[in-house]
Design a protein around this motif. Structure first.
Motif, short mmCIF file in Angstrom:
data_model
loop_
_atom_site.label_atom_id
_atom_site.label_comp_id
_atom_site.label_asym_id
_atom_site.label_seq_id
_atom_site.Cartn_x
_atom_site.Cartn_y
_atom_site.Cartn_z
N ALA A 88 0.81 -1.21 0.00
CA ALA A 88 0.00 0.00 0.00
C ALA A 88 0.85 1.27 0.00
CB ALA A 88 -0.95 0.00 1.19
N ALA A 89 1.87 1.33 0.84
CA ALA A 89 2.70 2.53 0.94
C ALA A 89 3.67 2.65 -0.24
CB ALA A 89 3.45 2.55 2.26
N SER A 90 4.35 1.55 -0.54
CA SER A 90 5.40 1.62 -1.57
C SER A 90 4.83 1.87 -2.96
CB SER A 90 6.22 0.33 -1.57
OG SER A 90 5.41 -0.81 -1.78
N ASP A 91 3.76 1.18 -3.33
CA ASP A 91 3.19 1.37 -4.66
C ASP A 91 2.59 2.76 -4.84
OD1 ASP A 91 3.96 -1.08 -5.52
OD2 ASP A 91 2.00 -2.02 -5.42
N THR A 92 1.94 3.26 -3.78
CA THR A 92 1.36 4.61 -3.86
C THR A 92 2.45 5.65 -4.01
OG1 THR A 92 -0.55 3.98 -2.54
CG2 THR A 92 -0.05 6.32 -2.66
N ALA A 93 3.56 5.47 -3.29
CA ALA A 93 4.67 6.42 -3.39
C ALA A 93 5.30 6.38 -4.77
CB ALA A 93 5.71 6.11 -2.31
N ILE A 94 5.50 5.18 -5.31
CA ILE A 94 6.07 5.05 -6.66
C ILE A 94 5.17 5.72 -7.69
CG2 ILE A 94 6.67 3.42 -8.49
CD1 ILE A 94 7.48 1.45 -6.24
N ALA A 95 3.88 5.41 -7.63
CA ALA A 95 2.94 5.96 -8.60
C ALA A 95 2.90 7.48 -8.51
CB ALA A 95 1.54 5.38 -8.37
N ASN A 96 2.92 8.02 -7.31
CA ASN A 96 2.88 9.47 -7.15
C ASN A 96 4.14 10.11 -7.74
OD1 ASN A 96 1.76 12.00 -5.94
ND2 ASN A 96 3.62 11.86 -4.74
N TRP A 97 5.30 9.54 -7.49
CA TRP A 97 6.55 10.08 -8.03
C TRP A 97 6.57 10.00 -9.55
CZ3 TRP A 97 10.68 7.83 -10.76
CH2 TRP A 97 11.82 8.63 -10.87
N VAL A 98 6.12 8.88 -10.10
CA VAL A 98 6.09 8.73 -11.55
C VAL A 98 5.12 9.72 -12.18
CG1 VAL A 98 5.42 7.17 -13.43
CG2 VAL A 98 6.82 6.32 -11.55
N ASP A 99 3.95 9.89 -11.58
CA ASP A 99 2.91 10.75 -12.15
C ASP A 99 3.20 12.23 -11.98
OD1 ASP A 99 1.44 8.61 -13.04
OD2 ASP A 99 0.05 8.60 -11.35
N THR A 100 4.17 12.58 -11.17
CA THR A 100 4.50 14.00 -10.95
C THR A 100 5.88 14.31 -11.52
OG1 THR A 100 5.24 13.45 -8.69
CG2 THR A 100 2.98 14.25 -8.96
N PHE A 101 6.94 13.93 -10.82
CA PHE A 101 8.28 14.28 -11.28
C PHE A 101 8.62 13.63 -12.62
CE2 PHE A 101 12.80 13.36 -11.65
CZ PHE A 101 13.32 14.65 -11.64
N LEU A 102 8.40 12.33 -12.74
CA LEU A 102 8.79 11.66 -13.98
C LEU A 102 7.92 12.10 -15.15
CD1 LEU A 102 11.14 9.67 -14.41
CD2 LEU A 102 9.44 7.88 -14.69
N PHE A 103 6.68 12.47 -14.88
CA PHE A 103 5.82 13.05 -15.92
C PHE A 103 6.42 14.34 -16.44
CE2 PHE A 103 2.30 16.10 -16.77
CZ PHE A 103 1.88 15.57 -17.98
N ARG A 104 6.95 15.19 -15.56
CA ARG A 104 7.62 16.41 -16.00
C ARG A 104 8.78 16.08 -16.94
NH1 ARG A 104 9.54 19.07 -10.65
NH2 ARG A 104 10.53 20.51 -12.11
N CYS A 105 9.53 15.05 -16.60
CA CYS A 105 10.65 14.63 -17.46
C CYS A 105 10.14 14.20 -18.83
CB CYS A 105 11.41 13.49 -16.79
SG CYS A 105 12.23 13.92 -15.24
N ALA A 106 9.06 13.41 -18.85
CA ALA A 106 8.51 12.93 -20.11
C ALA A 106 8.01 14.07 -20.98
CB ALA A 106 7.39 11.93 -19.84
N VAL A 107 7.38 15.06 -20.37
CA VAL A 107 6.89 16.21 -21.12
C VAL A 107 8.05 16.97 -21.75
CG1 VAL A 107 5.78 18.48 -20.90
CG2 VAL A 107 4.75 16.47 -19.82
N ALA A 108 9.11 17.18 -20.99
CA ALA A 108 10.28 17.89 -21.52
C ALA A 108 10.90 17.13 -22.69
CB ALA A 108 11.31 18.09 -20.41
#
Length: 310
Positions: A88-108
Motif C-alpha cells: 500500500a505505501a510503496s506502490d502509492t509512493a512510486i505511482a505518485n513520483w512517476v505521475d508527478t516528477f517523472l511526468f515532467r521529465c517525459a513532457v520535456a
C-alpha cells in the motif's frame, strides 16, 4: 450509481493510464471525447472548473485525477486488485513520483525543440500555438512543469534502466501481477515510445519493451463513444451516491464552503460544500443550474482544500 463515463482525449497520457486499467479489468464503459484544449463546455459543468484530463463520471459523482480514478475502478472491479495491502505505501509512493516528477521529465523530452519536424502532434502552426497558450494558462502560477531537458533525459533513462533490472526478476513492477505502479509507469512509456523519433531510446531496455507489450495487450476494454450532452443528461437525471459526511483532516466543519485545487499546477479552484476530507479523498457538493447537484471527488495526495467566504 450508473456505469462509467470517461471524459478524455485520445492522445492524453493520463487517459491512457485509465484506458489500460479498464482493459486489464475487462470493463465495459462509455467515452466522451473532449477537446484537447479549452473550452470544454460538457466537462466544466461537471467539475466546476477542474481542467486536468481525464475525468471519470458515474451518474452525478465526478472523480478527478487518476490517483483517485484508478482506485474507484479497482473498487468497482475488485478481482485482481492493483492495490495489494502489503504494498500500500510503496506502490502509492512510486505511482505518485512517476505521475508527478517523472511526468515532467517525459513532457520535456516529448516537446523538446526540433523533435516535431515531420512528426508533429498538430496539423497546423495555429493548432500548436493554441495548445501552447492553453497549457500556459493551465500552468499559470506554477513552475512544476518546467525542467531542463538534460536533467529530464538523465532521470528518465535512469528510471528505464532500473525498471529493466527489476523486470528481469519479476513479471511486473508490483510482482507477478500488475499494481498501480505498473499502470503509472506504462502511460509514460506509451507517451514517449509512440513518438517515432524517440522509440530508439527504449531499444537497450529489452525487458521494459517486453513488459510494455504485455501491458499493451490488456487493451482498453469494451467501450462505446457518446456525446457530452448525453453525459450531462445522465448527471442531471441521477442522484449522487450517498455516504456519511466525514471531515477530520482539516480544521473545517462539514458543510463549509471550500475551494479545492491541485498543489502542483492547474490552479483553477473548484468551489463547493465540503462533505468529506479523509485520508484518501476530498469530496465537495456543487449545484449547477443546468444539471443539479453533483459530488466532485478528489484524491487526498496532490490536492489542497481551504475555507472561503460564501
Amino acid at each position: 450509481m450508473t456505469g462509467i463515463i470517461l471524459h478524455q482525449y485520445a492522445s492524453s497520457t493520463f487517459s491512457e493510464k485509465v484506458r489500460a486499467l479498464l482493459g486489464f479489468k475487462q470493463a465495459a464503459y462509455r467515452v466522451v471525447e473532449i477537446p484537447v484544449i479549452m473550452p470544454r463546455p460538457f466537462v466544466m459543468p461537471l467539475t466546476g472548473g477542474y481542467r486536468k484530463t481525464p475525468v471519470l463520471q458515474i451518474g452525478a459523482d465526478i472523480f478527478c485525477d487518476t490517483a483517485l480514478i484508478c482506485r474507484v475502478i479497482d473498487q468497482m472491479y475488485p478481482d485482481n486488485s492493483i492495490y495489494p495491502e502489503n504494498r500500500a505505501a510503496s506502490d502509492t509512493a512510486i505511482a505518485n513520483w512517476v505521475d508527478t516528477f517523472l511526468f515532467r521529465c517525459a513532457v520535456a523530452i516529448a516537446f523538446q525543440s526540433g523533435l516535431d519536424e515531420g512528426n508533429s502532434f498538430f496539423e497546423t502552426d495555429a493548432e500548436a500555438a493554441a495548445f501552447i497558450a492553453d497549457r500556459a494558462d493551465l500552468a499559470k502560477g506554477s513552475d512544476q512543469l518546467q525542467i531542463d531537458l538534460r536533467i529530464a533525459e538523465s532521470h528518465f533513462m535512469t528510471f528505464l534502466n532500473d525498471m529493466d533490472c527489476q523486470l528481469g526478476m519479476t513479471a511486473f513492477l508490483g510482482g507477478e501481477t500488475p499494481t498501480i505502479a505498473d499502470f503509472s509507469a506504462f502511460h509514460l512509456v506509451w507517451f514517449l515510445k509512440g513518438r517515432q523519433r524517440l522509440s530508439a531510446m527504449f531499444e537497450p531496455f529489452t525487458k521494459v519493451v517486453n513488459w510494455f507489450q504485455i501491458m499493451s495487450a490488456f487493451g482498453h476494454g469494451d467501450y462505446l463513444e457518446i456525446d457530452g450532452r448525453s453525459a450531462l443528461a445522465e448527471a442531471r437525471e441521477s442522484e449522487p451516491d450517498y455516504f456519511e459526511e466525514t471531515v477530520f483532516l482539516e480544521d473545517i466543519d462539514a458543510g463549509a464552503v471550500v475551494e479545492v485545487m491541485p498543489i502542483d499546477y492547474g490552479f483553477h479552484p473548484v468551489r463547493g460544500k465540503l462533505l468529506a476530507a479523509r485520508f484518501d479523498e476530498i469530496v465537495v457538493s456543487r449545484n449547477n443550474p443546468d444539471i443539479g447537484t453533483v459530488f466532485v471527488h478528489f484524491p487526498r495526495i496532490g490536492f489542497q482544500v481551504r475555507r472561503v467566504s460564501q
